[in-house]
Motif scaffolding. Structure first.
Motif, PDB file in Angstrom:
ATOM      1  N   GLN A  37       0.826  -1.205   0.000  1.00 36.43           N
ATOM      2  CA  GLN A  37       0.000   0.000   0.000  1.00 36.43           C
ATOM      3  C   GLN A  37       0.862   1.257   0.000  1.00 36.43           C
ATOM      4  O   GLN A  37       0.592   2.231  -0.733  1.00 36.43           O
ATOM      5  N   ALA A  38       1.953   1.226   0.769  1.00 33.91           N
ATOM      6  CA  ALA A  38       2.840   2.391   0.812  1.00 33.91           C
ATOM      7  C   ALA A  38       3.522   2.620  -0.534  1.00 33.91           C
ATOM      8  O   ALA A  38       3.632   3.768  -1.008  1.00 33.91           O
ATOM      9  N   ARG A  39       3.971   1.521  -1.174  1.00 34.68           N
ATOM     10  CA  ARG A  39       4.609   1.663  -2.479  1.00 34.68           C
ATOM     11  C   ARG A  39       3.628   2.222  -3.506  1.00 34.68           C
ATOM     12  O   ARG A  39       3.950   3.087  -4.325  1.00 34.68           O
ATOM     13  N   GLY A  40       2.390   1.709  -3.484  1.00 39.23           N
ATOM     14  CA  GLY A  40       1.367   2.185  -4.407  1.00 39.23           C
ATOM     15  C   GLY A  40       1.093   3.673  -4.245  1.00 39.23           C
ATOM     16  O   GLY A  40       0.911   4.405  -5.202  1.00 39.23           O
ATOM     17  N   ASN A  41       1.053   4.117  -2.995  1.00 38.25           N
ATOM     18  CA  ASN A  41       0.797   5.532  -2.726  1.00 38.25           C
ATOM     19  C   ASN A  41       1.933   6.401  -3.261  1.00 38.25           C
ATOM     20  O   ASN A  41       1.703   7.486  -3.825  1.00 38.25           O
ATOM     21  N   ARG A  42       3.188   5.917  -3.086  1.00 35.18           N
ATOM     22  CA  ARG A  42       4.322   6.699  -3.564  1.00 35.18           C
ATOM     23  C   ARG A  42       4.330   6.796  -5.088  1.00 35.18           C
ATOM     24  O   ARG A  42       4.543   7.859  -5.671  1.00 35.18           O
TER      25      ARG A  42
END
Length: 537
Positions: A266-271
């Motif tokens: 989820q964090a990678r997707g947001n970045r």
């Protein structure tokens, strides 16, 4: 009667306090000899009384197609009762006498039934059991505890019932009479239920029933077989519990790792979305899908965690975790050589033969085991030392503070709550301390607020022991008459452990050699055909 039946279906019992003693019990008895075991206070005597029909269950039903003879744990004849009353044959004997005198009343013939030889059988049974000196009209109050128990057992055997229910039948019996009882029961041709902690007696049973907080469980063998099964069950339950705990830990770790990977994705997707400068509507959709995925994962984990926790709980329920029983020894250290009791040429009341007279000196740390056959005067000796009886001749001098615990547990007021009585006799202890000590005896906060008379035999004995050991100031001389009666094995071990730590003078009557050996006694007082003999233990 062909194949008589005794059974309980869905039986529960709720105490007057509102506490459920046991619930939804199903059991059926046939001609196999059965033993009922369980910790003190679990409800064995209540269950026996329901089976006998002398007590109604709160719910469920009793089914009985035969006759039942019930011998309760406590034998308490009325002041005017005779030996025939104790044996439950007085009605038949009196009816037979009226018929012989010319009565034609139907109720007299019903009372006799087919037992036209009941008088001869009763007299023969007394003689065979070493009680030929007793007659039907002999006052029951004159009998020792062992003699009263033997007479009651004779009555049970003469009842010719389809089922015998005997609650602690070996209490008060000396070793020869315990062995005789075991032999008698082995010859009993019909249904039998014995409630007992006597392992030798239970080893003669064909089936063992265990009553516990988890319910009623049946084992098809004697007590030795039951003990092996219980040990294996406990080992299996502990292994299963540990496996369930291991599985819970493994799955918890796996779920934590899944959450971490989900959070990382989820964090990678947001970045990536932020760098790509996507439209806000697309970013909102991605965020919603990510949160939905995270929510579903959390729900799955919560559901799995609940399932695993339930399995751990169920596994833990199958493990026996009975709280240990603990007594506290009184803090007393009298001088070893100080004389605490002295009997000078005393003649004992109610005792005939060689043990009628005794001279005895007890010193401050002497620990005396009193042994001998039923009816030889052991209990009378303790009552005399306690000041409950006066000698017929000679003199008694007791200089120490003493506490006497008798066979019938008369130390307690059965109408008053236990805690109230303890507070009145233990001024040096706070209510919190007494509550803790009573809880360590298996007497919880609810039980100690109830009248002492509603406690089971074992619980009442533990309560009586507490009232004897925890008085203030502490006793310097303990006089205990068969304190091992009614106690389950953990309670018996706790009693022996604490009496070993007691540093005052101790006089104990018991027929249990193993129990006496565990007390660290210094001397034995033997009632023999040559009189009272004292020797080193």
């Amino acid at each position: 009667m062909t194949n008589p039946l005794l059974a309980l279906a869905g039986v529960s019992f709720v105490l007057p306090s509102g506490r459920t003693l046991f619930s939804n019990l199903d059991v059926q008895f046939d001609q196999r000899h059965a033993g009922l075991v369980g910790r003190n206070g679990v409800g064995k005597s209540v269950l026996a009384a329901i089976l006998a029909g002398s007590l109604r269950a709160s719910t469920g039903r009793r089914v009985c197609s035969g006759s039942v003879h019930y011998l309760p744990q406590q034998i308490a004849p009325t002041a005017d009762a005779g030996v025939a009353d104790l044996a439950s044959v007085n009605g038949a004997l009196a009816a037979l006498a009226r018929i012989e005198a010319g009565s034609a009343a139907a109720e007299d013939f019903a009372a006799v039934g087919d037992r036209w030889d009941i008088r001869q059988r009763f007299e023969l049974a007394l003689a065979r059991n070493g009680l030929a000196h007793l007659a039907a009209a002999t006052p029951a109050a004159r009998l020792s505890g062992g003699e009263a128990r033997r007479v009651a057992l004779i009555g049970a055997m003469l009842a010719d019932a389809d089922f015998l229910i005997l609650d602690e039948p070996s209490n008060h019996l000396d070793r020869p009479n315990r062995l005789a009882l075991i032999e008698q029961l082995q010859r009993w041709p019909r249904g039998l239920l014995v409630i007992s902690h006597d392992r030798q007696l239970l080893d003669g049973m064909q089936r063992i029933l265990e009553l516990s907080s988890r319910g009623l469980f049946s084992y098809g063998g004697n007590h030795a077989f039951y003990s092996r099964c219980k040990a294996q069950e406990q080992q299996n339950a502990l292994q299963t519990l540990e496996q369930c705990r291991d599985e819970y830990r493994r799955e918890e770790k796996s779920m934590r790792e899944q959450r971490e990977r989900q959070e990382q994705r989820q964090a990678r997707g947001n970045r990536v979305a932020h760098v790509a400068n996507q439209a806000s509507i697309l970013l909102g959709g991605q965020k919603e899908r990510s949160e939905n995925s995270t929510g579903k994962l959390r729900q799955q984990h919560d559901s799995k965690r609940q399932q695993l926790a339930l399995r751990v709980h169920e596994a833990a329920q199958r493990v026996d975790r009975e709280a240990p029983i603990k007594l506290h020894a009184p803090p007393v250290s009298p001088a070893a050589q100080r004389r605490v009791a002295y009997l000078d040429a005393v003649e004992l009341p109610f005792v005939a033969g060689a043990t009628h007279g005794i001279s005895l000196i007890l010193t401050g740390q002497q620990r005396l085991g009193v042994v001998g056959a039923n009816g030889c005067g052991k209990s009378t000796l303790l009552k005399l030392l306690a000041g409950r009886l006066e000698p017929l001749a000679g003199s008694r001098h007791v200089t120490a503070r003493s506490v006497y615990l008798d066979q019938r547990l008369d130390n307690l007021d059965l109408q008053r709550p236990l805690l109230e009585q303890m507070l009145a006799t233990t001024r040096g202890a706070s209510e919190a301390q007494l509550r803790m000590r009573l809880a360590q005896l298996g007497l919880d906060a609810q039980k100690i607020m109830l009248p002492a008379g509603v406690l089971s035999g074992g619980e009442r004995l533990m309560a009586t022991l507490a009232s004897a050991l925890y008085i203030d100031p502490p006793a310097e001389l303990l006089l205990f008459d068969e304190p091992d009666n009614h106690l389950d094995l953990p309670s018996l071990q706790a009693l022996a452990s604490q009496l070993r730590e007691y540093h005052g003078a101790l006089v104990v009557v018991s027929h249990d050699q193993a129990f006496l050996d565990s007390l660290g006694l210094t001397h034995r007082l033997l009632a023999s055909g040559q009189g009272w003999l004292i020797e080193s233990w």
